[in-house]
Design a protein around this motif. Structure first.
Motif, PDB file in Angstrom:
ATOM      1  N   GLU A  85     -59.736 -21.636 107.461  1.00 54.55           N
ATOM      2  CA  GLU A  85     -60.610 -20.499 107.193  1.00 54.55           C
ATOM      3  C   GLU A  85     -62.081 -20.923 107.169  1.00 54.55           C
ATOM      4  O   GLU A  85     -62.961 -20.204 107.676  1.00 54.55           O
ATOM      5  CB  GLU A  85     -60.228 -19.846 105.860  1.00 54.55           C
ATOM      6  CG  GLU A  85     -58.879 -19.144 105.869  1.00 54.55           C
ATOM      7  CD  GLU A  85     -57.691 -20.104 105.792  1.00 54.55           C
ATOM      8  OE1 GLU A  85     -56.554 -19.660 106.049  1.00 54.55           O
ATOM      9  OE2 GLU A  85     -57.897 -21.298 105.483  1.00 54.55           O
ATOM     10  N   GLU A  86     -62.353 -22.084 106.586  1.00 53.51           N
ATOM     11  CA  GLU A  86     -63.727 -22.591 106.558  1.00 53.51           C
ATOM     12  C   GLU A  86     -64.214 -22.936 107.964  1.00 53.51           C
ATOM     13  O   GLU A  86     -65.377 -22.669 108.310  1.00 53.51           O
ATOM     14  CB  GLU A  86     -63.805 -23.824 105.659  1.00 53.51           C
ATOM     15  CG  GLU A  86     -63.694 -23.519 104.175  1.00 53.51           C
ATOM     16  CD  GLU A  86     -63.621 -24.782 103.342  1.00 53.51           C
ATOM     17  OE1 GLU A  86     -64.303 -24.850 102.303  1.00 53.51           O
ATOM     18  OE2 GLU A  86     -62.867 -25.720 103.723  1.00 53.51           O
ATOM     19  N   LEU A  87     -63.352 -23.527 108.767  1.00 50.81           N
ATOM     20  CA  LEU A  87     -63.743 -23.838 110.148  1.00 50.81           C
ATOM     21  C   LEU A  87     -64.093 -22.570 110.905  1.00 50.81           C
ATOM     22  O   LEU A  87     -65.075 -22.524 111.659  1.00 50.81           O
ATOM     23  CB  LEU A  87     -62.609 -24.573 110.869  1.00 50.81           C
ATOM     24  CG  LEU A  87     -62.236 -25.977 110.401  1.00 50.81           C
ATOM     25  CD1 LEU A  87     -61.176 -26.577 111.326  1.00 50.81           C
ATOM     26  CD2 LEU A  87     -63.449 -26.892 110.320  1.00 50.81           C
ATOM     27  N   ALA A  88     -63.292 -21.517 110.708  1.00 51.32           N
ATOM     28  CA  ALA A  88     -63.554 -20.255 111.398  1.00 51.32           C
ATOM     29  C   ALA A  88     -64.890 -19.668 110.962  1.00 51.32           C
ATOM     30  O   ALA A  88     -65.674 -19.183 111.789  1.00 51.32           O
ATOM     31  CB  ALA A  88     -62.416 -19.271 111.126  1.00 51.32           C
ATOM     32  N   GLU A  89     -65.158 -19.716 109.646  1.00 50.80           N
ATOM     33  CA  GLU A  89     -66.432 -19.185 109.150  1.00 50.80           C
ATOM     34  C   GLU A  89     -67.602 -20.001 109.679  1.00 50.80           C
ATOM     35  O   GLU A  89     -68.628 -19.441 110.105  1.00 50.80           O
ATOM     36  CB  GLU A  89     -66.440 -19.193 107.620  1.00 50.80           C
ATOM     37  CG  GLU A  89     -67.735 -18.637 107.029  1.00 50.80           C
ATOM     38  CD  GLU A  89     -67.772 -18.667 105.517  1.00 50.80           C
ATOM     39  OE1 GLU A  89     -68.866 -18.439 104.950  1.00 50.80           O
ATOM     40  OE2 GLU A  89     -66.718 -18.943 104.892  1.00 50.80           O
ATOM     41  N   LEU A  90     -67.461 -21.326 109.668  1.00 48.50           N
ATOM     42  CA  LEU A  90     -68.537 -22.181 110.163  1.00 48.50           C
ATOM     43  C   LEU A  90     -68.792 -21.940 111.647  1.00 48.50           C
ATOM     44  O   LEU A  90     -69.954 -21.841 112.081  1.00 48.50           O
ATOM     45  CB  LEU A  90     -68.190 -23.647 109.923  1.00 48.50           C
ATOM     46  CG  LEU A  90     -69.186 -24.673 110.490  1.00 48.50           C
ATOM     47  CD1 LEU A  90     -70.558 -24.517 109.852  1.00 48.50           C
ATOM     48  CD2 LEU A  90     -68.655 -26.098 110.305  1.00 48.50           C
ATOM     49  N   ARG A  91     -67.743 -21.818 112.415  1.00 49.36           N
ATOM     50  CA  ARG A  91     -67.900 -21.599 113.861  1.00 49.36           C
ATOM     51  C   ARG A  91     -68.644 -20.292 114.126  1.00 49.36           C
ATOM     52  O   ARG A  91     -69.511 -20.222 115.014  1.00 49.36           O
ATOM     53  CB  ARG A  91     -66.521 -21.576 114.522  1.00 49.36           C
ATOM     54  CG  ARG A  91     -66.551 -21.550 116.041  1.00 49.36           C
ATOM     55  CD  ARG A  91     -65.195 -21.896 116.608  1.00 49.36           C
ATOM     56  NE  ARG A  91     -65.194 -21.845 118.066  1.00 49.36           N
ATOM     57  CZ  ARG A  91     -64.629 -20.884 118.787  1.00 49.36           C
ATOM     58  NH1 ARG A  91     -64.003 -19.873 118.176  1.00 49.36           N
ATOM     59  NH2 ARG A  91     -64.672 -20.910 120.104  1.00 49.36           N
ATOM     60  N   GLU A  92     -68.335 -19.260 113.339  1.00 49.76           N
ATOM     61  CA  GLU A  92     -69.036 -17.986 113.505  1.00 49.76           C
ATOM     62  C   GLU A  92     -70.502 -18.124 113.111  1.00 49.76           C
ATOM     63  O   GLU A  92     -71.395 -17.614 113.801  1.00 49.76           O
ATOM     64  CB  GLU A  92     -68.363 -16.903 112.660  1.00 49.76           C
ATOM     65  CG  GLU A  92     -68.997 -15.526 112.821  1.00 49.76           C
ATOM     66  CD  GLU A  92     -68.259 -14.448 112.054  1.00 49.76           C
ATOM     67  OE1 GLU A  92     -68.651 -13.278 112.161  1.00 49.76           O
ATOM     68  OE2 GLU A  92     -67.296 -14.781 111.326  1.00 49.76           O
ATOM     69  N   ARG A  93     -70.768 -18.826 112.014  1.00 52.28           N
ATOM     70  CA  ARG A  93     -72.163 -19.023 111.586  1.00 52.28           C
ATOM     71  C   ARG A  93     -72.963 -19.794 112.630  1.00 52.28           C
ATOM     72  O   ARG A  93     -74.122 -19.449 112.923  1.00 52.28           O
ATOM     73  CB  ARG A  93     -72.203 -19.787 110.258  1.00 52.28           C
ATOM     74  CG  ARG A  93     -71.803 -18.992 109.043  1.00 52.28           C
ATOM     75  CD  ARG A  93     -72.248 -19.746 107.807  1.00 52.28           C
ATOM     76  NE  ARG A  93     -71.649 -19.291 106.571  1.00 52.28           N
ATOM     77  CZ  ARG A  93     -71.959 -19.774 105.382  1.00 52.28           C
ATOM     78  NH1 ARG A  93     -72.852 -20.760 105.274  1.00 52.28           N
ATOM     79  NH2 ARG A  93     -71.377 -19.306 104.291  1.00 52.28           N
ATOM     80  N   LEU A  94     -72.369 -20.854 113.175  1.00 52.17           N
ATOM     81  CA  LEU A  94     -73.082 -21.648 114.178  1.00 52.17           C
ATOM     82  C   LEU A  94     -73.392 -20.817 115.409  1.00 52.17           C
ATOM     83  O   LEU A  94     -74.474 -20.925 115.998  1.00 52.17           O
ATOM     84  CB  LEU A  94     -72.252 -22.875 114.556  1.00 52.17           C
ATOM     85  CG  LEU A  94     -72.044 -23.934 113.472  1.00 52.17           C
ATOM     86  CD1 LEU A  94     -71.115 -25.030 113.967  1.00 52.17           C
ATOM     87  CD2 LEU A  94     -73.378 -24.539 113.026  1.00 52.17           C
ATOM     88  N   SER A  95     -72.449 -19.961 115.791  1.00 51.63           N
ATOM     89  CA  SER A  95     -72.671 -19.092 116.946  1.00 51.63           C
ATOM     90  C   SER A  95     -73.794 -18.095 116.670  1.00 51.63           C
ATOM     91  O   SER A  95     -74.680 -17.890 117.512  1.00 51.63           O
ATOM     92  CB  SER A  95     -71.377 -18.351 117.283  1.00 51.63           C
ATOM     93  OG  SER A  95     -71.572 -17.445 118.345  1.00 51.63           O
ATOM     94  N   ASN A  96     -73.781 -17.496 115.475  1.00 57.35           N
ATOM     95  CA  ASN A  96     -74.811 -16.519 115.131  1.00 57.35           C
ATOM     96  C   ASN A  96     -76.193 -17.151 115.029  1.00 57.35           C
ATOM     97  O   ASN A  96     -77.200 -16.498 115.321  1.00 57.35           O
ATOM     98  CB  ASN A  96     -74.459 -15.838 113.807  1.00 57.35           C
ATOM     99  CG  ASN A  96     -73.233 -14.946 113.919  1.00 57.35           C
ATOM    100  OD1 ASN A  96     -72.868 -14.513 115.013  1.00 57.35           O
ATOM    101  ND2 ASN A  96     -72.586 -14.668 112.788  1.00 57.35           N
ATOM    102  N   ALA A  97     -76.221 -18.419 114.591  1.00 55.28           N
ATOM    103  CA  ALA A  97     -77.495 -19.125 114.457  1.00 55.28           C
ATOM    104  C   ALA A  97     -77.927 -19.803 115.753  1.00 55.28           C
ATOM    105  O   ALA A  97     -78.967 -20.456 115.797  1.00 55.28           O
ATOM    106  CB  ALA A  97     -77.396 -20.170 113.347  1.00 55.28           C
ATOM    107  N   ASP A  98     -77.108 -19.630 116.796  1.00 53.01           N
ATOM    108  CA  ASP A  98     -77.377 -20.260 118.095  1.00 53.01           C
ATOM    109  C   ASP A  98     -77.514 -21.783 117.947  1.00 53.01           C
ATOM    110  O   ASP A  98     -78.397 -22.399 118.557  1.00 53.01           O
ATOM    111  CB  ASP A  98     -78.647 -19.667 118.726  1.00 53.01           C
ATOM    112  CG  ASP A  98     -78.718 -19.933 120.225  1.00 53.01           C
ATOM    113  OD1 ASP A  98     -77.646 -20.136 120.832  1.00 53.01           O
ATOM    114  OD2 ASP A  98     -79.834 -19.960 120.775  1.00 53.01           O
ATOM    115  N   THR A  99     -76.629 -22.353 117.126  1.00 50.27           N
ATOM    116  CA  THR A  99     -76.569 -23.804 116.974  1.00 50.27           C
ATOM    117  C   THR A  99     -75.446 -24.314 117.874  1.00 50.27           C
ATOM    118  O   THR A  99     -74.271 -24.067 117.613  1.00 50.27           O
ATOM    119  CB  THR A  99     -76.271 -24.201 115.510  1.00 50.27           C
ATOM    120  OG1 THR A  99     -77.284 -23.655 114.661  1.00 50.27           O
ATOM    121  CG2 THR A  99     -76.239 -25.717 115.355  1.00 50.27           C
TER     122      THR A  99
END
Length: 340
Positions: A179-193
């Motif tokens: 669940e944390e990996l999924a949240e992090l992946r979404e955050r990185l995508s939204n932040a264009d990282t």
């Protein structure tokens, strides 16, 4: 009990060249059925239930090419060989930046995996080591980092923003849960990282590895032959999840690394370097010619055999032999109970 299953066993204890995964020496067993040797080396802290899964890989490996016989009657080798040469990365432990660069240059590999988030290190140390490795690789080389699930989502987002400038191929298991990996992946995508995520522990320690794909938690899956119970399961997971896969080691000797290469050879596709070039992390080995990469590749080749000369140097003391044989009996009982 083990005497009824294996024709010979050997307990080894090998010093690490540098502390890695908080390990300073590597222990395990070699087991033989007929003329086939395999490795069983679950980490010391693992419970019997987990160690038994590792044992299934050894039983599968010892059964390859032999007539079926309990308790491995369903493990005779039936997976294809799609390739005989595998690209591999160099693994960089928590060492000084200068030593890290030396390891990369000496390896001949075009991909490097750098351990980060070590309890005895800090972010500035990790960044300095990454800068040195990137310099040694050059701009065309592939750079990975492995955090072993050490970060929270917030901390991982912060750290990866700082590391993104090194053009990471991916970060392996930055957080502990799927669940944390999924949240992090979404955050990185939204932040264009631009940092991809690879799942390791979320595959090999999970009751349901499919959740990685179901939750969109990773871009890459890391598969390990022993921890997953053998190459057939590695192939099954890779085919079912349909994601880019990397076969990696569990700090094995050359006997275990060959089994990992056999798993990599069986994958339907292999577009990323494997993490199987780790024998150099060990101060000794159980064979005369260790499986060490040349120009960034390892060849499957003939199955390695332990040598009497090499084994003499790494034989564990009587106390550790008893400990491992007792553990083997307990885990064999678990494996056999599953098959009843």
């Amino acid at each position: 009990m083990f005497a009824d299953v294996f024709d010979e066993t050997f307990v080894f204890s090998i010093d690490m060249r540098a502390r890695f995964r908080n390990i300073e020496h590597r222990e395990g067993m070699l087991v033989r059925r007929g003329d086939l040797w395999s490795e069983w080396s679950p980490f010391l802290e693992y419970p019997d239930e987990e160690a038994a899964t590792w044992l299934r890989a050894a039983l599968e490996d010892c059964a390859a090419g032999q007539a079926p016989s309990a308790p491995a009657d369903d493990l005779v080798d039936d997976v294809p060989v799609h390739r005989n040469r595998m690209p591999v990365n160099v693994t960089v432990p928590v060492v000084s930046p200068r030593r890290a660069a030396d390891l990369v240059r000496a390896s001949g590999c075009r991909t490097a995996k750098v351990k980060v988030a070590d309890p005895n290190s800090c972010l500035s140390d990790d960044l300095a080591r990454l800068a040195s490795v990137r310099g040694a690789l050059g701009p065309e080389g592939n750079l990975r980092v492995d955090a072993n699930g050490a970060w929270t989502v917030d901390h991982a987002e912060h750290v990866l923003e700082a590391m993104a400038g090194f053009d990471l191929q991916y970060v392996e298991q930055p957080c502990a849960s799927v669940e944390e990996l999924a949240e992090l992946r979404e955050r990185l995508s939204n932040a264009d990282t631009p940092v991809a995520i690879a799942a390791d522990e979320s595959i090999r320690l999970a009751d349901d590895p499919d959740r990685v794909a179901e939750l969109g938690a990773a871009d890459v899956i890391v598969l390990k032959n022993q921890p997953l119970g053998g190459r057939r399961r590695c192939v099954e997971i890779a085919e079912r999840l349909g994601m880019s896969a990397v076969i990696s080691s569990a700090l094995e000797t050359s006997i275990g690394i060959w089994a990992g290469l056999r798993a990599a050879a069986a994958l339907p596709s292999l577009d990323l370097a494997c993490g199987l070039n780790t024998v150099k992390l060990l101060a000794d080995d159980v064979v005369e010619q260790p499986l060490i990469a040349t120009d960034g590749y390892l060849d499957l080749g003939e199955r390695p055999q332990p040598s009497a000369k090499a084994l003499k140097k790494v034989k564990a003391d009587a106390h550790r032999q008893t400990w491992w044989h007792d553990r083997l009996d307990r885990c064999l009982e678990l494996v056999m109970a599953e098959q009843r």
